[in-house]
Design an enzyme around this catalytic site. Structure first.
Site, PDB file in Angstrom:
ATOM      1  N   LYS A 191       8.240 148.825   0.558  1.00  0.00           N
ATOM      2  CA  LYS A 191       6.985 148.056   0.670  1.00  0.00           C
ATOM      3  C   LYS A 191       7.251 146.620   0.257  1.00  0.00           C
ATOM      4  CE  LYS A 191       3.369 148.971  -2.028  1.00  0.00           C
ATOM      5  NZ  LYS A 191       2.136 149.630  -2.522  1.00  0.00           N
ATOM      6  N   ASP A 246      -7.884 153.332  -7.309  1.00  0.00           N
ATOM      7  CA  ASP A 246      -7.950 153.133  -5.857  1.00  0.00           C
ATOM      8  C   ASP A 246      -7.629 154.446  -5.138  1.00  0.00           C
ATOM      9  OD1 ASP A 246      -8.440 151.726  -3.546  1.00  0.00           O
ATOM     10  OD2 ASP A 246      -6.424 150.879  -3.404  1.00  0.00           O
ATOM     11  N   GLY A 301      -2.747 146.084   2.207  1.00  0.00           N
ATOM     12  CA  GLY A 301      -3.116 144.804   1.644  1.00  0.00           C
ATOM     13  C   GLY A 301      -1.946 144.094   0.991  1.00  0.00           C
ATOM     14  N   GLY A 303       1.338 144.354   1.976  1.00  0.00           N
ATOM     15  CA  GLY A 303       2.284 143.888   2.986  1.00  0.00           C
ATOM     16  C   GLY A 303       2.735 145.036   3.869  1.00  0.00           C
ATOM     17  N   VAL A 310       5.213 148.097   5.261  1.00  0.00           N
ATOM     18  CA  VAL A 310       6.049 149.163   4.701  1.00  0.00           C
ATOM     19  C   VAL A 310       7.094 149.537   5.754  1.00  0.00           C
ATOM     20  CG1 VAL A 310       6.105 151.469   3.705  1.00  0.00           C
ATOM     21  CG2 VAL A 310       4.091 150.024   3.363  1.00  0.00           C
TER      22      VAL A 310
END
Length: 857
Positions: free
Chosen positions: A535, A631, A517, A519, A521
């Site tokens: 990242k 998360d 989410g 971007g 890597v």
């Protein structure tokens, strides 16, 4: 001079206002034009352009978004309009200002973009006052396509405002990508329409009782018969009819006719069509019957017919509109053919002078028809058998479901009356004026004070120095100078943009090793030879800035063998880049399912789970103040070359509760399927929320399947719910990954499954701490190792931890395990040795030797 200039400006503004007021009085004479309100890009405050209309951010509306958040996806979507979505955890609404007693069109756009939210698993209701627009709605039908579901409704609004309310079903959520609401032309659909009743000896076309304005119409089909896909002036989409033809051999497409002239103005109410009824692309094409003679003296002709069969809801009233335009005949009264519904004659279709004395003239007929129990509505045209014989034809067809009002729709909350609102507004204005006066006075006094005092520089807020090849425009520098929450950012971790460009071959696509989410890597090699993971946020997007800040703040202050290390960051030229140690084996998820990687053995999976649990336990108890990850999922557990697990991605992390407060109040963030349901409902975040998410990961490790899989039967979609159902039924063995079934000792499996069950308790207070989870996993590993050395009877161990310790004397439960500090993060490993959580494999660890962290110990 300034006062004179002000009066000139004020006079000009007054003239403009008078002109606009006068112009507004003239607008009705100009006829209907499509409205600019409301076109809403949900889940975003930015505007996007789609089909010539600007969809504005939802911040322009009055809303109630408790327990909601946004998601975005910059790729794999058919339109920029579907790059964002607003997601609702409980009842939420949008409110629109409307003109009372007018007809409006409402469109709701749904596109379940992948992958993070699994939007296709959402099930919810949508309502307006008195009506259910959608019930038990989900987007499963759109999962395998690259097009959005667009639900369209015609509503007669009697009040000066309209609320559209989204109501998630229990244990689910709701979402929407875009909303349209705008005023319709007068008489686009009339209130009084004939009802066609076909189940009687003589078909009836008496008026439809109660009228259409007391109902809501939902578009089911809008067909351009004989033509191609086209859009009209109301942004409605018309599609070809070929898939609905029941007898294709009897029909052919007419040649397009391009000189369609509308004979009716916008205010007429049929049967003559105007330019908003249907576009010229519809009236200029048609399906026509084949093999018909046009010679009136030829009595040998074949009466072929054309029938369309369209799917509809069974035994439900539907509004049916049929569009005709005779561009075949030279004069009126020549064309006569028959119209049928459900194979029952309705009426003769005759282009007579009542339609127009000049051809071609577009017109239409409306009916309300009760569908039968076949699930299809059949409409047909057949040439007439007397007089002049011409081909039968049809130009367009619309079917809309008639939605009746329902007393089960909860009423909107009563708002304060207008008098109360006026008092509130006046109070706000007066209060605002007083505040402005106070601020101006204080500002003046402060300015005088500054002129008398010598300015003092604060070294804590000096700009971040520019690195080689960088730019003076530093995102974190800019924010810090304005009071950013990053006063203690570790400048020693900064890496120049030019070095990262060199390390990643200027962010070449060949270096991409993952996407998320945040971007892309990239794999990179720094100037010192270290291999790293880079990242990079979408350049210049501005999205993810809080996560970027949080990641730096968290990782610059902690160090643990089972947490991914931050090597550095870069914030030059509006970039947001994070640099981590490189994890050669990728994510845990990469080794479980839908992968070419070899399957991990059960013992290896246990060791990986234990490593991740150690990292999370250190976050909760060892890190200063305690940190909640928020998360936890299998894609955020990374594996190094030796398959040592490390927890990653701290962008959503929050500091744990302080003092006696048992939780942190915060908006819901995370990933569906892993989200703690208690946190989702209450917005109260605790360490036990991480425990729930980790329990889902444990079940994912055991079963090797996605936590949300919409392709499965409904009861199996959610892995956590399905896994607990199977355990309670005693059939957990049936859903275990087949590749490891023969490897698992039954005692180890029993302990592991008990741990999962405890983690997934609905009430957070019933869940164990991460320290308890860690000990249970260590115990399950010892049971697995013991099974390989000593034969055992299944289930010979006890669920009592004390008894278990007696059975396995080589496993010691440390009394301080649940209260470890950063300086005492000692844990029992599978080989019965004790290590400290912040130890590296060697004193000269190549990763940590590159860090310059003043605070970390």
């Amino acid at each position: 001079m300034a006062i004179l200039q002000f009066h000139r400006i004020l006079r000009s503004v007054c003239v403009v206002l008078v002109f606009l007021q006068f112009s507004s009085l003239q607008l009705p004479s100009l006829g209907y034009v499509i409205q600019d309100k409301y076109f809403i890009n949900c889940g975003s405050d930015s505007s996007v352009n789609e089909s010539g209309k600007v969809y504005v951010g939802e911040s322009t509306l009055k809303t109630n978004f408790d327990s909601s958040y946004t998601e975005s996806n910059q790729s794999a979507v058919p339109s920029p309009l579907y790059q964002t979505a607003r997601i609702f955890g409980k009842e939420s609404w949008y409110k629109f200002n409307t003109d009372p007693n007018e007809s409006y069109l409402v469109r709701l756009h749904f596109f379940p973009f992948p992958p993070s939210s699994n939007l296709s698993s959402a099930t919810f209701n949508v309502s307006v006052p008195g009506f259910w627009l959608l019930q038990n709605f989900n987007t499963t039908n759109a999962t395998n396509s690259n097009s959005a579901l667009v639900n369209e409704f015609y509503i007669q609004i009697t009040s000066p405002s309209l609320r559209i309310t989204f109501r998630p079903l229990p244990s689910s959520f709701a979402f929407v990508n875009a909303i349209e609401l705008f005023l319709l032309p007068l008489h686009l659909i009339d209130d009084q329409v004939a009802r066609f009743t076909y189940g009687v000896s003589t078909p009836d076309t008496s008026p439809y009782s109660g009228g259409l304005y007391s109902r809501v119409l939902e578009t089911k089909h809008r067909i351009n018969v004989g033509g191609q896909t086209t859009n009209d002036n109301l942004l409605r989409k018309w599609i070809p009819d070929d898939t609905y033809l029941a007898n294709r051999e009897n029909a052919h497409n007419s040649s397009p006719y391009n000189d369609i002239k509308y004979r009716a103005n916008v205010d007429s109410d049929g049967p003559n069509a105007n330019l908003f009824t249907a576009p010229t692309d519809v009236y200029g094409t048609a399906k026509v019957t084949k093999n018909m003679s046009t010679n009136a003296s030829d009595v040998e002709y074949k009466l072929s017919n054309i029938t369309w069969s369209l799917p509809v809801e069974k035994n439900t009233d539907h509004f049916l509109r049929l569009h005709f335009c005779d561009f075949f005949s030279l004069q009126t009264d020549l064309t006569v053919f028959n119209l049928s519904i459900y194979d029952v004659h309705v009426m003769p279709v005759n282009n007579d002078a009542n339609v127009s004395s000049v051809l071609p003239a577009p017109y239409y007929y409306d009916f309300v028809v009760l569908s039968d129990d076949s699930g299809f509505m059949r409409v047909g045209v057949t040439p007439g058998a007397s007089g002049y014989v011409h081909n039968a034809f049809l130009n367009g067809l619309e079917i809309m479901k008639v939605i009746e009002s329902s007393t089960s729709v909860p009423p909107d909350p009563v708002e304060p009356n207008s008098k109360h609102k006026l008092l509130v507004v006046l109070g706000s204005v007066v209060g605002g004026l007083v505040l402005v006066v106070v601020v101006v006075a204080l500002g003046f006094l402060w300015h005088l004070k500054l002129r008398k005092e010598k300015p003092v520089e604060n070294s804590d807020w000096l700009p971040i120095p520019v690195t080689a090849g960088g730019s003076s425009h530093s995102r974190l520098t800019e924010l810090t100078s304005q009071g950013s929450p990053l006063p203690n950012i570790n400048l020693g971790l900064k890496i120049s943009l030019i070095e990262l460009q060199s390390a990643t071959k200027n962010f070449h696509a060949s270096q991409i090793i993952g996407k998320g989410g945040f971007g892309n890597v990239y794999k990179g090699v720094l100037n010192n030879g270290m291999t790293v993971a880079v990242k990079r946020s979408q350049p210049g997007s501005g999205q993810g800035l809080p996560e970027f800040q949080t990641e730096i703040m968290v990782l610059s202050k902690i160090r643990h063998r089972h947490l991914v290390s931050l090597i550095g960051y870069c914030d030059e030229r509006l970039e947001m880049i994070l640099v981590y140690e490189y994890m050669e084996k990728g994510t845990l998820r990469d080794h479980l399912y839908n992968t070419n990687s070899p399957s991990l053995p059960w013992k290896q999976r246990l060791e990986i789970c234990i490593g991740a649990a150690r990292g999370l336990h250190y976050l909760h108890k060892g890190a200063s103040g305690g940190i909640i990850h928020r998360d936890v999922k299998s894609t955020n557990i990374l594996l190094d070359v030796n398959l040592v697990a490390k927890v990653a991605d701290f962008g959503l992390s929050r500091s744990g509760p302080i003092d006696a407060q048992p939780y942190v109040s915060t908006g819901v963030k995370g990933t569906f399927g892993y989200l703690d349901p208690e946190y989702f409902r209450s917005q109260q975040l605790t360490e036990k929320s991480d425990v729930y998410s980790f329990g889902v990961v444990l079940l994912e490790v055991l079963c090797a399947r996605a936590v949300i899989d919409p392709s499965l039967p409904r009861e199996q979609i959610n892995l956590a719910e399905w896994g607990m159902h199977c355990k309670n039924k005693g059939i957990l063995q049936e859903i275990i990954d087949p590749s490891i079934k023969g490897q698992i000792d039954q005692n180890s499996l029993r302990k592991f499954s008990e741990t999962v069950e405890k983690c997934l308790q609905e009430d957070g207070s019933d869940r164990p701490t991460m320290g308890d989870v860690l000990w249970d996993l260590e115990y399950a590993l010892q049971l697995q190792k013991g099974a390989n050395a000593i034969p055992r009877e299944p289930y010979e161990d006890s669920s009592s931890s004390a008894t278990a310790s007696l059975q396995l004397p080589n496993v010691r439960r440390l009394p301080s395990l649940s209260t470890l500090s950063e300086a005492d993060d000692s844990i029992v490993r599978g080989d019965d040795t004790i290590v400290r959580g912040d130890d590296s494999d060697s004193a000269a660890d190549s990763v940590f030797s590159q860090l310059k962290i003043d605070d970390a110990r």
